[in-house]
Write a protein that holds these residues in place. Structure first.
Motif, PDB file in Angstrom:
ATOM      1  N   SER A  94       0.804  -1.225   0.000  1.00  0.00           N
ATOM      2  CA  SER A  94       0.000   0.000   0.000  1.00  0.00           C
ATOM      3  C   SER A  94       0.838   1.276   0.000  1.00  0.00           C
ATOM      4  N   MET A  95       2.150   1.157   0.230  1.00  0.00           N
ATOM      5  CA  MET A  95       3.031   2.325   0.264  1.00  0.00           C
ATOM      6  C   MET A  95       3.561   2.697  -1.120  1.00  0.00           C
ATOM      7  N   ALA A  96       3.347   1.820  -2.084  1.00  0.00           N
ATOM      8  CA  ALA A  96       3.980   1.981  -3.392  1.00  0.00           C
ATOM      9  C   ALA A  96       3.631   3.296  -4.070  1.00  0.00           C
ATOM     10  N   ARG A  97       2.378   3.724  -3.972  1.00  0.00           N
ATOM     11  CA  ARG A  97       1.957   4.936  -4.692  1.00  0.00           C
ATOM     12  C   ARG A  97       2.604   6.194  -4.146  1.00  0.00           C
ATOM     13  N   VAL A  98       3.106   6.149  -2.891  1.00  0.00           N
ATOM     14  CA  VAL A  98       3.752   7.324  -2.305  1.00  0.00           C
ATOM     15  C   VAL A  98       5.019   7.671  -3.084  1.00  0.00           C
ATOM     16  N   VAL A  99       5.708   6.648  -3.549  1.00  0.00           N
ATOM     17  CA  VAL A  99       6.960   6.855  -4.285  1.00  0.00           C
ATOM     18  C   VAL A  99       6.715   7.633  -5.565  1.00  0.00           C
ATOM     19  N   ASP A 100       5.602   7.338  -6.237  1.00  0.00           N
ATOM     20  CA  ASP A 100       5.295   8.012  -7.504  1.00  0.00           C
ATOM     21  C   ASP A 100       5.153   9.522  -7.330  1.00  0.00           C
ATOM     22  N   ALA A 101       4.714   9.942  -6.142  1.00  0.00           N
ATOM     23  CA  ALA A 101       4.488  11.369  -5.893  1.00  0.00           C
ATOM     24  C   ALA A 101       5.730  12.089  -5.369  1.00  0.00           C
ATOM     25  N   LEU A 102       6.802  11.349  -5.105  1.00  0.00           N
ATOM     26  CA  LEU A 102       8.019  11.972  -4.577  1.00  0.00           C
ATOM     27  C   LEU A 102       8.723  12.789  -5.651  1.00  0.00           C
ATOM     28  N   PRO A 103       9.293  13.931  -5.292  1.00  0.00           N
ATOM     29  CA  PRO A 103      10.130  14.661  -6.250  1.00  0.00           C
ATOM     30  C   PRO A 103      11.391  13.860  -6.553  1.00  0.00           C
ATOM     31  N   GLU A 104      11.961  14.071  -7.726  1.00  0.00           N
ATOM     32  CA  GLU A 104      13.126  13.296  -8.153  1.00  0.00           C
ATOM     33  C   GLU A 104      14.291  13.420  -7.176  1.00  0.00           C
ATOM     34  N   ALA A 105      14.405  14.559  -6.500  1.00  0.00           N
ATOM     35  CA  ALA A 105      15.506  14.758  -5.545  1.00  0.00           C
ATOM     36  C   ALA A 105      15.456  13.754  -4.401  1.00  0.00           C
ATOM     37  N   ASP A 106      14.253  13.238  -4.098  1.00  0.00           N
ATOM     38  CA  ASP A 106      14.100  12.269  -3.011  1.00  0.00           C
ATOM     39  C   ASP A 106      14.203  10.831  -3.511  1.00  0.00           C
ATOM     40  N   LYS A 107      14.454  10.669  -4.810  1.00  0.00           N
ATOM     41  CA  LYS A 107      14.540   9.316  -5.375  1.00  0.00           C
ATOM     42  C   LYS A 107      15.930   9.063  -5.965  1.00  0.00           C
ATOM     43  N   ARG A 108      16.952   9.572  -5.270  1.00  0.00           N
ATOM     44  CA  ARG A 108      18.313   9.426  -5.802  1.00  0.00           C
ATOM     45  C   ARG A 108      18.901   8.038  -5.560  1.00  0.00           C
ATOM     46  N   ILE A 109      18.203   7.200  -4.807  1.00  0.00           N
ATOM     47  CA  ILE A 109      18.570   5.791  -4.683  1.00  0.00           C
ATOM     48  C   ILE A 109      17.341   4.966  -5.059  1.00  0.00           C
ATOM     49  N   PRO A 110      17.516   3.687  -5.394  1.00  0.00           N
ATOM     50  CA  PRO A 110      16.350   2.856  -5.730  1.00  0.00           C
ATOM     51  C   PRO A 110      15.413   2.693  -4.533  1.00  0.00           C
ATOM     52  N   ILE A 111      14.117   2.883  -4.776  1.00  0.00           N
ATOM     53  CA  ILE A 111      13.089   2.634  -3.762  1.00  0.00           C
ATOM     54  C   ILE A 111      12.179   1.558  -4.337  1.00  0.00           C
ATOM     55  N   LEU A 112      12.201   0.391  -3.720  1.00  0.00           N
ATOM     56  CA  LEU A 112      11.542  -0.779  -4.284  1.00  0.00           C
ATOM     57  C   LEU A 112      10.188  -1.034  -3.628  1.00  0.00           C
ATOM     58  N   ALA A 113       9.185  -1.279  -4.465  1.00  0.00           N
ATOM     59  CA  ALA A 113       7.849  -1.633  -3.994  1.00  0.00           C
ATOM     60  C   ALA A 113       7.523  -3.044  -4.477  1.00  0.00           C
ATOM     61  N   SER A 114       6.816  -3.780  -3.657  1.00  0.00           N
ATOM     62  CA  SER A 114       6.590  -5.189  -3.973  1.00  0.00           C
ATOM     63  C   SER A 114       5.628  -5.460  -5.128  1.00  0.00           C
ATOM     64  N   PRO A 115       4.563  -4.661  -5.345  1.00  0.00           N
ATOM     65  CA  PRO A 115       3.645  -5.023  -6.434  1.00  0.00           C
ATOM     66  C   PRO A 115       4.305  -5.130  -7.813  1.00  0.00           C
ATOM     67  N   PRO A 116       5.000  -4.073  -8.298  1.00  0.00           N
ATOM     68  CA  PRO A 116       5.582  -4.197  -9.635  1.00  0.00           C
ATOM     69  C   PRO A 116       6.700  -5.230  -9.726  1.00  0.00           C
ATOM     70  N   THR A 117       7.517  -5.350  -8.667  1.00  0.00           N
ATOM     71  CA  THR A 117       8.623  -6.325  -8.739  1.00  0.00           C
ATOM     72  C   THR A 117       8.075  -7.753  -8.747  1.00  0.00           C
ATOM     73  N   ALA A 118       7.001  -8.000  -7.988  1.00  0.00           N
ATOM     74  CA  ALA A 118       6.409  -9.338  -7.967  1.00  0.00           C
ATOM     75  C   ALA A 118       5.797  -9.693  -9.321  1.00  0.00           C
ATOM     76  N   ILE A 119       5.076  -8.753  -9.916  1.00  0.00           N
ATOM     77  CA  ILE A 119       4.440  -9.027 -11.214  1.00  0.00           C
ATOM     78  C   ILE A 119       5.489  -9.151 -12.321  1.00  0.00           C
ATOM     79  N   ASP A 120       6.550  -8.350 -12.250  1.00  0.00           N
ATOM     80  CA  ASP A 120       7.648  -8.505 -13.218  1.00  0.00           C
ATOM     81  C   ASP A 120       8.259  -9.896 -13.110  1.00  0.00           C
ATOM     82  N   HIS A 121       8.443 -10.359 -11.882  1.00  0.00           N
ATOM     83  CA  HIS A 121       8.987 -11.703 -11.667  1.00  0.00           C
ATOM     84  C   HIS A 121       8.060 -12.766 -12.252  1.00  0.00           C
ATOM     85  N   LEU A 122       6.761 -12.636 -11.992  1.00  0.00           N
ATOM     86  CA  LEU A 122       5.801 -13.617 -12.511  1.00  0.00           C
ATOM     87  C   LEU A 122       5.738 -13.582 -14.035  1.00  0.00           C
ATOM     88  N   ALA A 123       5.981 -12.419 -14.622  1.00  0.00           N
ATOM     89  CA  ALA A 123       5.964 -12.303 -16.081  1.00  0.00           C
ATOM     90  C   ALA A 123       7.048 -13.188 -16.710  1.00  0.00           C
TER      91      ALA A 123
END
Length: 219
Positions: A187-216
Motif C-alpha cells: 500500500s506504500m507503493a503509490r507514495v513513491v510516484d508522488a516523490l520529487p526526483e531529488a528524493d529518489k536518488r537511490i532505488p526505492i523498491l515496492a513489492s507489487p511491480p517487482t512481484a508481477i515482473d517476476h511472474l511475467a
C-alpha cells in the motif's frame, strides 16, 4: 495453448485494483482471480503476531486458490509472509510471497538496505526475509528499519494524506543513509510516484511491480 491462471490472495480490498492494473499491463495473456479477507491483518494486529490459527487460515486460502484452478498463486500481504512460505510446501502449484522478488533485488542492489513499514507486524517479517535472501545469495548486508507509526491507522481511517506524509518523511530521512530502500507494505507503493526526483536518488523498491515482473518471466 492453454492460458495460465494466476490467483491473488489479498488482505486488503484496496490492493485488488492495484494488482489488476499491473496484471493487465504486464500479464495480458494470463487470467486472474482474487481472494480477499481483510480480517487477517486485523487479527494479527489484535494478537500482536502471526499466530498458528491465522497461519492455518492463510493455508486454507492457498488451498482454495489451487482448487479454483490457479497455475500460480501470489499472496500480496507481507505480514502473512511466513505463513505463505510454510503453506507453499503443501501446494501442488507454485506460491509466491509478494515481497520475495523485491528482497532479492535489494540484496543485489546494495549492501546498506533500508526497510520502511507502516505496521510493526510487517516490519519484522520483511526484515527477516531480506536477511535470509541475503544469506542465500552469500551477501553481507547492513539493515536499517523504520516504522511509520500511525500511518497504517490513518490509511484505514481514510486519511490518505496523513499516511502519505508519514511515509514520505521516513523515506526522506532514510534516503541519505542507505543504498536501497524496501517498502514493506504494498500500500506504500503509490507514495513513491508522488516523490520529487531529488528524493529518489537511490532505488526505492515496492513489492507489487517487482512481484508481477517476476511472474511475467514465469507465466
Amino acid at each position: 495453448m492453454k492460458r495460465k491462471t494466476l490467483a491473488l490472495v489479498h488482505t486488503s480490498a484496496t490492493l485488488v485494483p492495484v494488482f489488476a492494473q499491473l496484471c493487465k499491463t504486464k500479464l495480458p495473456n494470463v487470467d486472474t482471480f482474487n481472494i480477499v479477507d481483510d480480517s487477517l491483518v486485523r487479527a494479527i494486529g489484535a494478537k500482536g503476531a502471526l499466530t498458528a490459527d491465522i497461519a492455518r487460515r492463510v493455508g486454507a486460502y492457498i488451498t482454495s486458490a489451487e482448487t479454483g484452478g490457479a497455475d500460480h498463486i501470489l499472496v500480496t500481504c507481507s505480514s502473512i509472509g511466513p505463513a505463505v512460505e510454510a503453506s507453499a510446501a503443501f501446494s501442488a502449484v507454485p506460491v509466491l510471497r509478494v515481497d520475495q522478488p523485491m528482497a532479492d533485488i535489494a540484496v543485489l542492489t546494495g549492501r546498506r538496505i533500508g526497510v520502511i513499514a507502516t505496521l510493526a507486524t510487517t516490519l519484522n517479517p520483511t526484515s527477516d526475509l531480506v536477511r535470509r535472501r541475503a544469506a542465500a545469495a552469500g551477501k553481507t548486508i547492513e539493515l536499517t528499519s523504520r516504522l511509520c507509526e500511525g500511518a497504517f491507522e490513518a490509511l484505514m481511517a481514510g486519511d490518505t494524506a496523513k499516511h502519505d506524509s508519514l511515509v514520505t518523511a521516513a523515506l526522506r530521512e532514510l534516503v541519505s543513509q542507505v543504498d536501497v530502500i524496501v517498502l514493506a507494505q504494498a500500500s506504500m507503493a503509490r507514495v513513491v510516484d508522488a516523490l520529487p526526483e531529488a528524493d529518489k536518488r537511490i532505488p526505492i523498491l515496492a513489492s507489487p511491480p517487482t512481484a508481477i515482473d517476476h511472474l511475467a518471466t514465469l507465466l
